[in-house]
Design a protein around this motif. Structure first.
Motif, mmCIF file in Angstrom:
data_model
loop_
_atom_site.group_PDB
_atom_site.id
_atom_site.type_symbol
_atom_site.label_atom_id
_atom_site.label_comp_id
_atom_site.label_asym_id
_atom_site.label_seq_id
_atom_site.Cartn_x
_atom_site.Cartn_y
_atom_site.Cartn_z
ATOM 1 N N GLN A 1 0.808 -1.209 0.000
ATOM 2 C CA GLN A 1 0.000 0.000 0.000
ATOM 3 C C GLN A 1 0.849 1.270 0.000
ATOM 4 O OE1 GLN A 1 -2.943 0.117 -0.738
ATOM 5 N NE2 GLN A 1 -3.841 -1.867 -0.253
ATOM 6 N N ALA A 2 2.067 1.201 0.517
ATOM 7 C CA ALA A 2 2.963 2.365 0.461
ATOM 8 C C ALA A 2 3.305 2.706 -0.980
ATOM 9 C CB ALA A 2 4.234 2.098 1.260
ATOM 10 N N VAL A 3 3.566 1.688 -1.795
ATOM 11 C CA VAL A 3 3.863 1.913 -3.206
ATOM 12 C C VAL A 3 2.640 2.478 -3.921
ATOM 13 C CG1 VAL A 3 4.498 0.799 -5.380
ATOM 14 C CG2 VAL A 3 5.646 0.139 -3.257
ATOM 15 N N ILE A 4 1.470 1.933 -3.606
ATOM 16 C CA ILE A 4 0.230 2.439 -4.209
ATOM 17 C C ILE A 4 -0.015 3.882 -3.787
ATOM 18 C CG2 ILE A 4 -2.280 2.172 -4.257
ATOM 19 C CD1 ILE A 4 -1.839 -0.855 -3.961
ATOM 20 N N ALA A 5 0.236 4.186 -2.514
ATOM 21 C CA ALA A 5 0.020 5.549 -2.009
ATOM 22 C C ALA A 5 0.929 6.546 -2.706
ATOM 23 C CB ALA A 5 0.250 5.583 -0.496
ATOM 24 N N SER A 6 2.209 6.208 -2.832
ATOM 25 C CA SER A 6 3.156 7.146 -3.443
ATOM 26 C C SER A 6 2.809 7.390 -4.906
ATOM 27 C CB SER A 6 4.588 6.620 -3.314
ATOM 28 O OG SER A 6 4.742 5.401 -4.007
ATOM 29 N N THR A 7 2.492 6.317 -5.625
ATOM 30 C CA THR A 7 2.156 6.452 -7.042
ATOM 31 C C THR A 7 0.837 7.194 -7.214
ATOM 32 O OG1 THR A 7 3.287 4.358 -7.496
ATOM 33 C CG2 THR A 7 1.806 5.200 -9.200
ATOM 34 N N GLY A 8 -0.154 6.834 -6.396
ATOM 35 C CA GLY A 8 -1.463 7.461 -6.509
ATOM 36 C C GLY A 8 -1.426 8.945 -6.216
ATOM 37 N N LEU A 9 -0.704 9.344 -5.170
ATOM 38 C CA LEU A 9 -0.616 10.766 -4.835
ATOM 39 C C LEU A 9 0.074 11.555 -5.941
ATOM 40 C CD1 LEU A 9 0.260 10.695 -1.032
ATOM 41 C CD2 LEU A 9 -1.842 11.585 -2.068
ATOM 42 N N LEU A 10 1.141 10.997 -6.481
ATOM 43 C CA LEU A 10 1.853 11.685 -7.556
ATOM 44 C C LEU A 10 0.948 11.886 -8.769
ATOM 45 C CD1 LEU A 10 4.380 12.850 -8.860
ATOM 46 C CD2 LEU A 10 5.083 10.509 -9.425
ATOM 47 N N VAL A 11 0.234 10.828 -9.163
ATOM 48 C CA VAL A 11 -0.661 10.914 -10.317
ATOM 49 C C VAL A 11 -1.776 11.923 -10.063
ATOM 50 C CG1 VAL A 11 -2.373 9.633 -11.663
ATOM 51 C CG2 VAL A 11 -0.157 8.601 -11.182
ATOM 52 N N LEU A 12 -2.355 11.896 -8.859
ATOM 53 C CA LEU A 12 -3.437 12.824 -8.542
ATOM 54 C C LEU A 12 -2.974 14.277 -8.562
ATOM 55 C CD1 LEU A 12 -5.432 10.990 -5.738
ATOM 56 C CD2 LEU A 12 -6.273 11.660 -7.980
ATOM 57 N N PHE A 13 -1.788 14.544 -8.031
ATOM 58 C CA PHE A 13 -1.278 15.910 -8.037
ATOM 59 C C PHE A 13 -1.042 16.409 -9.466
ATOM 60 C CE2 PHE A 13 -0.515 15.880 -3.480
ATOM 61 C CZ PHE A 13 -0.609 17.221 -3.164
ATOM 62 N N ASN B 1 9.571 18.825 -4.422
ATOM 63 C CA ASN B 1 10.154 18.012 -5.476
ATOM 64 C C ASN B 1 9.399 16.692 -5.575
ATOM 65 O OD1 ASN B 1 11.892 16.304 -7.064
ATOM 66 N ND2 ASN B 1 13.517 17.788 -6.681
ATOM 67 N N PHE B 2 8.903 16.380 -6.759
ATOM 68 C CA PHE B 2 8.064 15.198 -6.909
ATOM 69 C C PHE B 2 8.842 13.893 -6.761
ATOM 70 C CE2 PHE B 2 4.783 17.843 -7.160
ATOM 71 C CZ PHE B 2 3.897 17.832 -8.230
ATOM 72 N N THR B 3 10.168 13.955 -6.776
ATOM 73 C CA THR B 3 10.935 12.743 -6.506
ATOM 74 C C THR B 3 10.732 12.264 -5.069
ATOM 75 O OG1 THR B 3 12.896 14.036 -5.873
ATOM 76 C CG2 THR B 3 12.694 13.393 -8.187
ATOM 77 N N THR B 4 10.192 13.141 -4.212
ATOM 78 C CA THR B 4 9.910 12.763 -2.819
ATOM 79 C C THR B 4 9.016 11.532 -2.748
ATOM 80 O OG1 THR B 4 10.107 15.062 -2.097
ATOM 81 C CG2 THR B 4 8.901 13.577 -0.638
ATOM 82 N N PHE B 5 8.098 11.389 -3.714
ATOM 83 C CA PHE B 5 7.169 10.271 -3.694
ATOM 84 C C PHE B 5 7.858 8.933 -3.938
ATOM 85 C CE2 PHE B 5 4.282 13.834 -4.710
ATOM 86 C CZ PHE B 5 3.392 13.676 -3.654
ATOM 87 N N PHE B 6 9.115 8.967 -4.342
ATOM 88 C CA PHE B 6 9.871 7.733 -4.541
ATOM 89 C C PHE B 6 11.020 7.599 -3.541
ATOM 90 C CE2 PHE B 6 8.128 9.033 -8.684
ATOM 91 C CZ PHE B 6 7.295 7.945 -8.917
ATOM 92 N N THR B 7 11.673 8.709 -3.230
ATOM 93 C CA THR B 7 12.826 8.630 -2.333
ATOM 94 C C THR B 7 12.426 8.323 -0.896
ATOM 95 O OG1 THR B 7 12.771 11.037 -2.005
ATOM 96 C CG2 THR B 7 14.188 10.204 -3.760
ATOM 97 N N GLU B 8 11.171 8.590 -0.528
ATOM 98 C CA GLU B 8 10.736 8.319 0.835
ATOM 99 C C GLU B 8 10.335 6.869 1.067
ATOM 100 O OE1 GLU B 8 10.511 9.993 3.746
ATOM 101 O OE2 GLU B 8 11.682 11.602 2.831
ATOM 102 N N ILE B 9 10.126 6.102 -0.002
ATOM 103 C CA ILE B 9 9.675 4.715 0.166
ATOM 104 C C ILE B 9 10.676 3.875 0.957
ATOM 105 C CG2 ILE B 9 9.147 2.571 -1.063
ATOM 106 C CD1 ILE B 9 7.778 4.187 -3.198
ATOM 107 N N PRO B 10 11.987 3.923 0.647
ATOM 108 C CA PRO B 10 12.923 3.103 1.425
ATOM 109 C C PRO B 10 12.909 3.436 2.911
ATOM 110 C CG PRO B 10 13.961 3.863 -0.596
ATOM 111 C CD PRO B 10 12.667 4.608 -0.477
ATOM 112 N N ARG B 11 12.808 4.724 3.262
ATOM 113 C CA ARG B 11 12.776 5.085 4.680
ATOM 114 C C ARG B 11 11.516 4.530 5.347
ATOM 115 N NH1 ARG B 11 13.328 11.078 7.371
ATOM 116 N NH2 ARG B 11 11.919 11.698 5.688
#
Length: 291
Positions: free
Chosen positions: A202-214, A249-259
């Protein structure tokens, strides 16, 4: 059921009575930044609908939570999200008065949220499993809203650009409360379910979904903007605004996943919430309500 990790974040979470005056807010309230303004506008369009669904899921989870402290935090969270929705609706009304036709997009997002993130009239084990899925998704989303909330509090670009003070207060007040209640949905998920696989998916879905919605919502608002001086080719404006720090920065939606997916992670590890609590104590909207 799992146990919650509270660390030292012991203050109570309560809804604040705030009063905003948007009557003098212009269409482009970040001067010279049309697309950046519309990315911030997505907060008035998309986030309130998601927050409504989030509050609904937490209300469903509340009978399953026996930890009294977590129950108190969940109730406070629900109250804060209700205040967010009403405050952003006032800002949206002002944009509509200025000629920005946002209603079709709002209705579409509301329909999508109800169909995808509602309880779907399930029962028994399926109902519980679906509740856990939604809590995991919302916990992932709240990670990003907390990270962006801290960015909103510490970003000086808005002030330098001359952003309208009412809108600046709105987004910083909202961002501060996102930082303040950043652990609530995560703790609720860990208490009710806590499965790592579900959390990761769900974290991956959340990051992708938020980016697409924005991106989609921001592009829609740019298209609906009636101003003849809005410029052209909004993707280039968006990339420029991101590089210059006018929007996150929209890369935040990917760089935060590992943390977020690191074993042992808890939202309290994002750092102290001093900036958030300090702003909440001095927010003009909150002080106006007190007066």
């Amino acid at each position: 059921m799992g146990s919650s990790v509270y660390a030292d974040q012991a203050h109570a979470i309560n809804a604040r009575d705030v009063t905003f005056d948007f009557d003098t807010v212009p269409m482009h309230y970040i001067p010279g930044e049309v697309m950046a303004t519309h990315i911030i506008n997505v907060m008035h369009l998309v986030l309130p609908e998601g927050e409504r669904a989030m509050a609904q899921a937490l209300a469903e989870a509340l009978p399953l939570i026996e930890d009294e402290r977590l129950r108190e935090e969940v109730r406070g969270f629900i109250g804060q999200e209700a205040m967010h929705a009403s405050s952003h609706e006032l800002a949206r009304n002002q944009l509509e008065r200025l000629g920005l036709d946002v209603r079709p997009m709002v209705d579409r997002v509301a329909w999508l949220v109800d169909r995808v993130l509602g309880d779907n009239d399930m029962s028994g084990r399926a109902k519980h499993a679906w509740l856990c899925e939604r809590l995991a998704l919302f916990a992932g989303m709240e990670h990003y809203t907390a990270v962006i909330g801290e960015w909103l509090l510490t970003n000086d670009t808005f002030v330098a650009k001359g952003m309208h003070p009412a809108m600046l207060d709105l987004i910083r007040w909202h961002g501060a409360e996102e930082v303040e209640h950043r652990s609530v949905v995560y703790d609720a998920y860990m208490y009710v379910d806590g499965g790592y696989g579900r959390k990761a998916r769900q974290a991956v879905i959340a990051s992708t979904g938020l980016l697409v919605l924005f991106v989609i919502s921001g592009g829609y608002l740019f298209y609906k903007d009636p101003s003849p001086q809005k410029g052209r080719f909004w993707p280039l404006q968006l990339a420029s605004a991101s590089l210059r720090g006018v929007v996150p920065n929209f890369t935040t939606f990917f760089t935060e996943i590992p943390r977020y997916l690191r074993p042992g992670f808890h939202p309290s590890q994002l750092g102290p919430m001093d900036n958030a609590l300090r702003y909440l104590a001095q927010s003009p909207a909150a002080r106006a309500a007190d007066a």
